[in-house]
Structure formats: structure tokens, C-alpha cells
Enzyme design. Sequence first.
Site, PDB file in Angstrom:
ATOM      1  N   TYR A 168     -35.321   4.792 -70.646  1.00 54.93           N
ATOM      2  CA  TYR A 168     -33.612   5.680 -71.419  1.00 54.93           C
ATOM      3  C   TYR A 168     -34.372   6.627 -72.865  1.00 54.93           C
ATOM      4  CZ  TYR A 168     -30.524   4.006 -76.237  1.00 54.93           C
ATOM      5  OH  TYR A 168     -29.725   4.721 -76.771  1.00 54.93           O
ATOM      6  N   LYS A 195     -31.941   9.976 -72.003  1.00 55.21           N
ATOM      7  CA  LYS A 195     -31.228  10.917 -72.831  1.00 55.21           C
ATOM      8  C   LYS A 195     -31.715  12.146 -73.419  1.00 55.21           C
ATOM      9  CE  LYS A 195     -28.770   7.011 -74.365  1.00 55.21           C
ATOM     10  NZ  LYS A 195     -27.250   7.634 -74.750  1.00 55.21           N
ATOM     11  N   ASN A 233     -30.617 -10.128 -83.872  1.00 52.15           N
ATOM     12  CA  ASN A 233     -31.724 -11.607 -83.578  1.00 52.15           C
ATOM     13  C   ASN A 233     -31.398 -12.246 -85.218  1.00 52.15           C
ATOM     14  OD1 ASN A 233     -32.078 -11.023 -81.346  1.00 52.15           O
ATOM     15  ND2 ASN A 233     -34.184 -10.169 -81.362  1.00 52.15           N
ATOM     16  N   GLY A 269     -44.650  -6.352 -88.436  1.00 54.33           N
ATOM     17  CA  GLY A 269     -43.339  -5.973 -89.459  1.00 54.33           C
ATOM     18  C   GLY A 269     -44.035  -5.191 -90.469  1.00 54.33           C
ATOM     19  N   GLN A 313     -44.163  -2.156 -89.602  1.00 53.74           N
ATOM     20  CA  GLN A 313     -42.924  -0.614 -88.519  1.00 53.74           C
ATOM     21  C   GLN A 313     -41.853  -0.250 -89.403  1.00 53.74           C
ATOM     22  OE1 GLN A 313     -43.094  -3.341 -87.712  1.00 53.74           O
ATOM     23  NE2 GLN A 313     -42.122  -4.749 -85.483  1.00 53.74           N
ATOM     24  N   ASP A 366     -43.465   0.354 -78.801  1.00 50.91           N
ATOM     25  CA  ASP A 366     -42.470   0.270 -80.223  1.00 50.91           C
ATOM     26  C   ASP A 366     -42.837   1.385 -81.545  1.00 50.91           C
ATOM     27  OD1 ASP A 366     -41.048  -0.467 -81.186  1.00 50.91           O
ATOM     28  OD2 ASP A 366     -41.851  -2.944 -82.245  1.00 50.91           O
ATOM     29  N   ARG A 424     -39.367   5.282 -88.296  1.00 55.22           N
ATOM     30  CA  ARG A 424     -38.526   5.978 -87.555  1.00 55.22           C
ATOM     31  C   ARG A 424     -37.229   6.230 -89.586  1.00 55.22           C
ATOM     32  NH1 ARG A 424     -34.716   3.843 -83.169  1.00 55.22           N
ATOM     33  NH2 ARG A 424     -36.470   3.840 -82.161  1.00 55.22           N
TER      34      ARG A 424
HETATM   35  P1  NAD Z   1     -23.461  -0.813 -75.749  1.00 58.04           P
HETATM   36  O1  NAD Z   1     -23.908  -1.487 -74.649  1.00 58.04           O
HETATM   37  O2  NAD Z   1     -22.926  -1.976 -76.866  1.00 58.04           O
HETATM   38  O3  NAD Z   1     -22.392   0.355 -75.687  1.00 58.04           O
HETATM   39  C1  NAD Z   1     -22.584   0.461 -74.084  1.00 58.04           C
HETATM   40  C2  NAD Z   1     -21.279   0.643 -73.175  1.00 58.04           C
HETATM   41  O4  NAD Z   1     -21.412   1.810 -71.775  1.00 58.04           O
HETATM   42  C3  NAD Z   1     -21.105  -0.485 -72.692  1.00 58.04           C
HETATM   43  O5  NAD Z   1     -19.553  -0.982 -72.971  1.00 58.04           O
HETATM   44  C4  NAD Z   1     -21.242  -0.526 -71.190  1.00 58.04           C
HETATM   45  O6  NAD Z   1     -20.822  -1.346 -70.307  1.00 58.04           O
HETATM   46  C5  NAD Z   1     -20.607   0.449 -71.018  1.00 58.04           C
HETATM   47  N1  NAD Z   1     -22.083   1.698 -70.035  1.00 58.04           N
HETATM   48  C6  NAD Z   1     -22.998   1.277 -69.085  1.00 58.04           C
HETATM   49  N2  NAD Z   1     -23.760   1.365 -68.823  1.00 58.04           N
HETATM   50  C7  NAD Z   1     -22.079   2.033 -67.660  1.00 58.04           C
HETATM   51  C8  NAD Z   1     -22.140   2.909 -66.520  1.00 58.04           C
HETATM   52  N3  NAD Z   1     -23.451   3.230 -65.926  1.00 58.04           N
HETATM   53  N4  NAD Z   1     -20.823   3.470 -66.701  1.00 58.04           N
HETATM   54  C9  NAD Z   1     -20.029   3.129 -67.266  1.00 58.04           C
HETATM   55  N5  NAD Z   1     -20.141   2.112 -68.695  1.00 58.04           N
HETATM   56  C10 NAD Z   1     -21.455   1.681 -69.215  1.00 58.04           C
HETATM   57  O7  NAD Z   1     -24.040   1.062 -76.885  1.00 58.04           O
HETATM   58  P2  NAD Z   1     -23.903   1.131 -77.836  1.00 58.04           P
HETATM   59  O8  NAD Z   1     -24.680   0.507 -79.133  1.00 58.04           O
HETATM   60  O9  NAD Z   1     -21.722   0.892 -78.474  1.00 58.04           O
HETATM   61  O10 NAD Z   1     -23.982   2.238 -77.566  1.00 58.04           O
HETATM   62  C11 NAD Z   1     -23.252   3.564 -77.176  1.00 58.04           C
HETATM   63  C12 NAD Z   1     -24.179   4.228 -77.284  1.00 58.04           C
HETATM   64  O11 NAD Z   1     -24.118   5.144 -78.165  1.00 58.04           O
HETATM   65  C13 NAD Z   1     -25.493   4.370 -75.814  1.00 58.04           C
HETATM   66  O12 NAD Z   1     -25.149   5.721 -75.277  1.00 58.04           O
HETATM   67  C14 NAD Z   1     -26.376   4.357 -76.301  1.00 58.04           C
HETATM   68  O13 NAD Z   1     -27.402   5.539 -75.935  1.00 58.04           O
HETATM   69  C15 NAD Z   1     -26.015   5.697 -78.285  1.00 58.04           C
HETATM   70  N6  NAD Z   1     -26.712   5.474 -78.925  1.00 58.04           N
HETATM   71  C16 NAD Z   1     -26.291   4.173 -79.938  1.00 58.04           C
HETATM   72  C17 NAD Z   1     -27.537   3.546 -81.334  1.00 58.04           C
HETATM   73  C18 NAD Z   1     -27.053   2.186 -81.758  1.00 58.04           C
HETATM   74  O14 NAD Z   1     -27.977   2.314 -82.500  1.00 58.04           O
HETATM   75  N7  NAD Z   1     -26.422   1.187 -81.411  1.00 58.04           N
HETATM   76  C19 NAD Z   1     -28.085   3.966 -81.301  1.00 58.04           C
HETATM   77  C20 NAD Z   1     -28.638   5.863 -80.694  1.00 58.04           C
HETATM   78  C21 NAD Z   1     -27.939   6.026 -79.666  1.00 58.04           C
HETATM   79  N1  UDP Z   2     -37.732  -6.151 -83.938  1.00 52.84           N
HETATM   80  C1  UDP Z   2     -38.329  -7.336 -84.174  1.00 52.84           C
HETATM   81  N2  UDP Z   2     -37.257  -8.841 -84.191  1.00 52.84           N
HETATM   82  C2  UDP Z   2     -37.057  -8.835 -83.375  1.00 52.84           C
HETATM   83  C3  UDP Z   2     -36.437  -7.634 -82.562  1.00 52.84           C
HETATM   84  C4  UDP Z   2     -37.219  -6.679 -82.738  1.00 52.84           C
HETATM   85  O1  UDP Z   2     -39.192  -7.119 -85.178  1.00 52.84           O
HETATM   86  O2  UDP Z   2     -36.375  -9.942 -82.731  1.00 52.84           O
HETATM   87  C5  UDP Z   2     -38.286  -4.740 -84.538  1.00 52.84           C
HETATM   88  C6  UDP Z   2     -38.880  -4.388 -83.376  1.00 52.84           C
HETATM   89  O3  UDP Z   2     -39.577  -4.649 -82.582  1.00 52.84           O
HETATM   90  C7  UDP Z   2     -38.957  -2.225 -83.599  1.00 52.84           C
HETATM   91  C8  UDP Z   2     -37.647  -3.185 -84.635  1.00 52.84           C
HETATM   92  O4  UDP Z   2     -37.297  -4.397 -84.522  1.00 52.84           O
HETATM   93  O5  UDP Z   2     -40.031  -1.885 -83.953  1.00 52.84           O
HETATM   94  C9  UDP Z   2     -36.211  -2.467 -84.549  1.00 52.84           C
HETATM   95  O6  UDP Z   2     -35.812  -2.833 -83.136  1.00 52.84           O
HETATM   96  P1  UDP Z   2     -34.135  -2.645 -82.390  1.00 52.84           P
HETATM   97  O7  UDP Z   2     -34.295  -3.439 -81.075  1.00 52.84           O
HETATM   98  O8  UDP Z   2     -33.481  -3.188 -83.142  1.00 52.84           O
HETATM   99  O9  UDP Z   2     -33.851  -1.561 -82.277  1.00 52.84           O
HETATM  100  P2  UDP Z   2     -35.572   0.075 -81.323  1.00 52.84           P
HETATM  101  O10 UDP Z   2     -36.383   0.032 -81.468  1.00 52.84           O
HETATM  102  O11 UDP Z   2     -34.339   0.312 -80.092  1.00 52.84           O
HETATM  103  O12 UDP Z   2     -35.057   0.689 -82.250  1.00 52.84           O
END
Ligand code: NAD
Ligand code: UDP
Length: 316
Positions: free
Chosen positions: A148, A152, A193, A210, A212, A274, A278
Amino acid sequence: MAASPLKNLITGGAGFLGSHLVDRLMRSGEKVICLDNFFTGSEENIKHWIGHPYFELIPHDVTDPIKLDVDRIWHLACPASPIHYQFNPIKTAKTSFLGTYNMLGLARRVGARILFASTSEVYGNPEIHPQSEEYSGNVNPIGIRSCYDEGKRVAESLCYDYMRMHKIEIRIARIFNTYGPRMLLNDGRLISNLLIQSINGEDLTIYGNGYQTRSFCFIDDLIDSLILFMDSSNTGPMNLGNPEELSILEIANLIKSMSDKKVNIKFLKELEDDPFRRKPEISLANKELGWRPRIMFNEGLKITREYFQKKLTSGK
Ligand code: NAD
Ligand code: UDP
């Protein structure tokens, strides 16, 4: 004569962020093509637009090329939750690289502006705090999150090369942790969760001690920022997120205090790679877009809790 409505393509439009963006653009009278392979997205999120003359749904995988006539591409397709992007890490890397390559190719062919949904994960486990756009990150290239994170990063690099070589109009959004209604019940991330566990009267799971930290942005604020960014003249990368930083333990205690059931906190083994902390530095977004998040964390949590409560009661 009135200008014709903008034609938008939203990849990942049936997902969490994507479907909220579909709603906003449709409500502003624009045309929307929603493209999704439904890996983590669902038709439920966009079904209210099916049949609308300005809305089109195309089941499609972004790793395969596609030809469409659009003005703007919002390239969001990619699973965002660690459990989902780690389910098939090779596919995640392909989605990031090939998916972005295909969308940049489309943008070039039709002269569309493209916004790429990048992530705070490009900063990895950051040694600089808070993270500003100049920081080039500390990512493990071979870890379980790298499909991931590195996916990106290479996608950002492709965006810049398309801009330099082919004069494509790009917008790179580095999105920080976002939460709100339409997160999946099995999303596996912290907010969903813990809220679901608290509603069900189960122990709240914390990975590690916890200490982090994360900074969580409510979905409506994030969508505002994406729209302002697409309309702006800045290419990014631009951090978009809420700088209110909290430890995971603080968040768990807040969610615990909102629960009408007696719930305990359960500490589990810490996750591999992890990030320890952030927090976005958002002065660029503030200066360029005049944007800053408005929804307080406890307010956003309440809205999201109500959403999950309804979802769990209706069983859908
Ligand atoms: P999400 O998983 O809810 O949405 C992703 C969507 O993309 C889903 O509808 C999935 O079915 C579709 N998808 C996945 N792979 C695909 C493929 N190969 N072809 C076509 N469709 C595909 O996630 P989200 O939270 O809505 O995130 C959307 C975007 O924002 C992602 O690119 C993610 O990396 C980015 N992003 C999200 C967050 C967040 O906190 N939600 C943070 C940082 C970046
Ligand atoms: N986390 C946790 N319990 C959960 C899910 C996540 O303690 O049930 C922690 C995880 O280890 C991380 C933070 O919460 O430190 C954020 O996790 P999340 O998966 O939401 O986002 P990301 O790690 O991608 O920022």
C-alpha cells in the site's frame, strides 16, 4: 447559454470516500461516472443515484484500461484498510501502479484533470512530527504495509512524470485517517472496530500499548477539501486531514465513555510496522484552499456511532 455540466469519473466511487464524493458532485448538478470492482465498495452506497440521467455505474477493475469521455478524474480506487489491502498485497500493488497508470493514460488522452487519492502512509513511520509535504518519509519497502505505502509512492511518482512529460493537470491529495458513516462493518480499522465493539458491549481491542497516535478527520470535512483542491491551481502533494492528534488509548477511553454498556479495554499484540505517530501539517491546504476541518472529533464520533447503531439493528 448555460455551461454544460462537468463530466466526472470517480474510481472507487462505491467505496467509503468515493460514495460521499458521488453524493456531493451529483447534488451540485454535475455528471458522475462511478467505476468500481466492488472489492470493498458496495452498490448500497450509491443505489440512490441509479436511474438518474446524470449518473452511470460501470463495474470495472482499474488494472484494466478503459476509454471514457470525461473532464475530471477522481482516482480513489484502492482498498484503504490494512486488513483489506493486505488480503491480496500483490493485487493492491497492481491497483496502485497499473490503476494509476491507466487513469493517467486516460487523463492524457482526453485532456482531463486528475486527482489522485494518496495517503499519509507515504510518510511511513515518521521521524518528523507533524508531517509536512516536504518530508520524504520513512517507509519499509519490504514490510506487510509496503504494498500500500510503496504502491501509493510509485503512483505519486507516476503522476509527477505524466505532468512533466505530458503536461497532465494533476492533484495529489495525501489523505490522513478519515472516518464516518459508510465505513464497512468489517472494515477493521480503529474507529469502526471500537464503535461496533462498544455498541455490542464487547471489549475494545487495542493493538500494543495504545500510546501510538493518529489524527482523525470526519468524512464531510475531507470531501470539502477534495473538492476545493480539485478546483484549485495547486498540484500538491497536499496533506488533507485533521491535525487533532490523540493516542489510541485516549480514543478508546472516549468511545468507552460514550457507551451505555459497560465495556473494557483489551490489549492485544502490537501490529507489524504500525506507525508510532501521525499528525498532518495542514498549512498548505489552509493557505491554498482556505480549508480547515470544522467537525469536532466527539461530534463526528457521535454521528458515526449512530450510523453503526442503525446498521447493526437493521442487519443490512
Ligand atoms: P474503500 O475501501 O472504502 O474504497 C475503495 C474503493 O475502491 C472500493 O469501492 C473498492 O471496491 C474500489 N476498488 C478497490 N480496488 C479496485 C480496483 N482494482 N478497481 C476498481 N475499483 C477498486 O476505501 P476509502 O476509505 O474510501 O479510500 C478511498 C481512497 O482514499 C483510497 O485510494 C485510499 O487509499 C485513500 N485514502 C483513504 C483514507 C481513509 O482514511 N479512508 C486515508 C488515506 C487515503
Ligand atoms: N488499532 C487498534 N485496534 C483496532 C484497530 C486499530 O488499536 O481494533 C490501532 C492500530 O494498531 C493503529 C491505529 O489504531 O495504531 C490506527 O489503525 P487504523 O487501522 O485505523 O489505521 P492506520 O493504521 O492505517 O492508520
